[in-house]
Design a protein around this motif. Sequence first.
Motif, PDB file in Angstrom:
ATOM      1  N   LEU A 148       5.252 -35.059  48.085  1.00 18.28           N
ATOM      2  CA  LEU A 148       6.044 -33.942  47.553  1.00 18.28           C
ATOM      3  C   LEU A 148       5.877 -33.899  46.044  1.00 18.28           C
ATOM      4  CD1 LEU A 148       9.379 -34.310  49.582  1.00 18.28           C
ATOM      5  CD2 LEU A 148       7.330 -32.969  50.167  1.00 18.28           C
ATOM      6  N   GLU A 149       5.492 -32.737  45.529  1.00 17.29           N
ATOM      7  CA  GLU A 149       5.339 -32.575  44.088  1.00 17.29           C
ATOM      8  C   GLU A 149       6.596 -31.924  43.525  1.00 17.29           C
ATOM      9  OE1 GLU A 149       1.644 -30.943  42.784  1.00 17.29           O
ATOM     10  OE2 GLU A 149       0.454 -32.249  44.099  1.00 17.29           O
ATOM     11  N   LEU A 150       7.315 -32.695  42.715  1.00 14.28           N
ATOM     12  CA  LEU A 150       8.537 -32.196  42.065  1.00 14.28           C
ATOM     13  C   LEU A 150       8.229 -32.003  40.597  1.00 14.28           C
ATOM     14  CD1 LEU A 150      11.036 -34.795  43.564  1.00 14.28           C
ATOM     15  CD2 LEU A 150      10.820 -32.401  44.231  1.00 14.28           C
ATOM     16  N   ILE A 176       6.220 -39.364  46.443  1.00 17.24           N
ATOM     17  CA  ILE A 176       6.711 -38.401  45.452  1.00 17.24           C
ATOM     18  C   ILE A 176       5.781 -38.381  44.241  1.00 17.24           C
ATOM     19  CG2 ILE A 176       8.662 -37.788  43.952  1.00 17.24           C
ATOM     20  CD1 ILE A 176       9.383 -37.694  46.940  1.00 17.24           C
ATOM     21  N   ALA A 177       5.407 -37.187  43.846  1.00 17.27           N
ATOM     22  CA  ALA A 177       4.621 -37.021  42.621  1.00 17.27           C
ATOM     23  C   ALA A 177       5.462 -36.243  41.616  1.00 17.27           C
ATOM     24  CB  ALA A 177       3.321 -36.285  42.907  1.00 17.27           C
ATOM     25  N   LEU A 178       5.499 -36.723  40.382  1.00 16.17           N
ATOM     26  CA  LEU A 178       6.178 -35.959  39.336  1.00 16.17           C
ATOM     27  C   LEU A 178       5.140 -35.030  38.708  1.00 16.17           C
ATOM     28  CD1 LEU A 178       8.927 -35.570  37.961  1.00 16.17           C
ATOM     29  CD2 LEU A 178       8.071 -37.032  36.123  1.00 16.17           C
ATOM     30  N   ASP A 179       5.338 -33.725  38.963  1.00 14.60           N
ATOM     31  CA  ASP A 179       4.391 -32.684  38.561  1.00 14.60           C
ATOM     32  C   ASP A 179       4.629 -32.300  37.105  1.00 14.60           C
ATOM     33  OD1 ASP A 179       2.356 -30.949  39.051  1.00 14.60           O
ATOM     34  OD2 ASP A 179       3.460 -29.686  40.457  1.00 14.60           O
ATOM     35  N   ASP A 180       3.591 -31.778  36.474  1.00 15.46           N
ATOM     36  CA  ASP A 180       3.687 -31.270  35.099  1.00 15.46           C
ATOM     37  C   ASP A 180       4.205 -32.351  34.154  1.00 15.46           C
ATOM     38  OD1 ASP A 180       2.959 -28.735  36.162  1.00 15.46           O
ATOM     39  OD2 ASP A 180       5.040 -28.373  36.721  1.00 15.46           O
ATOM     40  N   LEU A 199       2.134 -39.669  38.968  1.00 10.35           N
ATOM     41  CA  LEU A 199       2.378 -38.751  37.861  1.00 10.35           C
ATOM     42  C   LEU A 199       1.236 -37.761  37.832  1.00 10.35           C
ATOM     43  CD1 LEU A 199       3.310 -41.300  35.040  1.00 10.35           C
ATOM     44  CD2 LEU A 199       4.873 -39.897  36.419  1.00 10.35           C
ATOM     45  N   LYS A 200       1.572 -36.478  37.735  1.00 12.27           N
ATOM     46  CA  LYS A 200       0.517 -35.481  37.571  1.00 12.27           C
ATOM     47  C   LYS A 200       0.558 -34.962  36.142  1.00 12.27           C
ATOM     48  CE  LYS A 200      -1.206 -32.970  40.864  1.00 12.27           C
ATOM     49  NZ  LYS A 200      -1.430 -31.997  41.964  1.00 12.27           N
ATOM     50  N   ILE A 201      -0.472 -35.281  35.401  1.00  7.93           N
ATOM     51  CA  ILE A 201      -0.527 -34.869  33.995  1.00  7.93           C
ATOM     52  C   ILE A 201      -0.826 -33.386  33.924  1.00  7.93           C
ATOM     53  CG2 ILE A 201      -1.737 -35.194  31.815  1.00  7.93           C
ATOM     54  CD1 ILE A 201      -2.146 -38.047  32.607  1.00  7.93           C
TER      55      ILE A 201
HETATM   56 CA    CA Z   1       2.617 -33.516  41.140  1.00  7.74          CA
END
Ligand code: CA
Length: 279
Positions: A148-150, A176-180, A199-201
Amino acid sequence: TFVLIVALGGICGLATNRLRQRRNSPLREMRRALREGEFRPFYQPIVDHGARRWKGVEVLMRWDHPSEGMIPPDQFVPLAERGGLIVEMTRELMQQVGRELTPHVEALPSDFHIGINVSAEHCNGSALIDDCRDFLSRFPGGQIALVLELTERELLVRSEHTDHLFAQLHQLGVRIALDDFGTGNASLAYLRQFRVDYLKIDRSFVQMTDDDALSQHLLDTILTLSSRLELDTVAEGVETTAQRDYLTRHGVRYLQGFLYARPMPLANLLETLAHPPAA
Ligand code: CA
Ligand code: C2E
Ligand code: CA
Ligand code: CA
């Protein structure tokens, strides 16, 4: 030049203007589209650079409108969020993804990640956990991992409810991925509380590889932070080999961007996955 700019502006504004001019309000038009199944998944592959293999996909919503053509999410997701439609749209999207992917599960690499963008509203109540459980029940062999990208732009407030929700998601094996990442202000405590795995940069930072020293310094700070957090990092919006080289030199393992592949429908995705990533 002036005329040209005006003309281009006119074309770009056309789709939204036409939507506005409809007798139906945009929200009613979206409800109709939801019933008609016009919101469709596109898939953008994510590369595992070190292993030179496809790691997974991010699912990106498109509105396949009968007269306007393919409408990008920036033009309708914010309205769907404000109008209370996003949860239903995401549920429908997850069901479509599940339905169309299950027949091809053998063609997917092992531990294939499927990333779904989730709005904060979806974390209220038990909708999210039910939707994830439904989705995963289609893949009983555990061949895929649901991510899930939050977005960091919309940080969740911690409560008893979110503690319970994230514990349940964790139990289901949902990641869980932390988006942006870099655009908001999530703290280390936040990343722990919400059991963030990736983490999504944000693309705006990836573009800084090409810029001046100050911008590069900002990017380096983000990269140092993510490696200190010992979380796997995904860079989005990778368009050039120079960006790829800079990011991989700085320990980013997962890459996503036009350099590798654009978002595409399932048929094209399956063709793309049949060969190892080129770049
Ligand atoms: Ca993400
Ligand atoms: P995002 O989650 O940050 O998704 C990445 C966006 O960057 C996508 O835009 C993708 O097409 C674009 N992108 C990927 N690689 C490149 C690249 O190399 N260069 C450039 N210039 N762009 C690249 P897209 O598909 O238009 O989606 C925009 C945003 O809409 C997403 O940003 C996400 O916030 C939202 N969105 C998309 N699908 C959904 C959805 O199902 N639910 C929710 N809640 N939001 C969604
Ligand atoms: Ca995303
Ligand atoms: Ca982003």
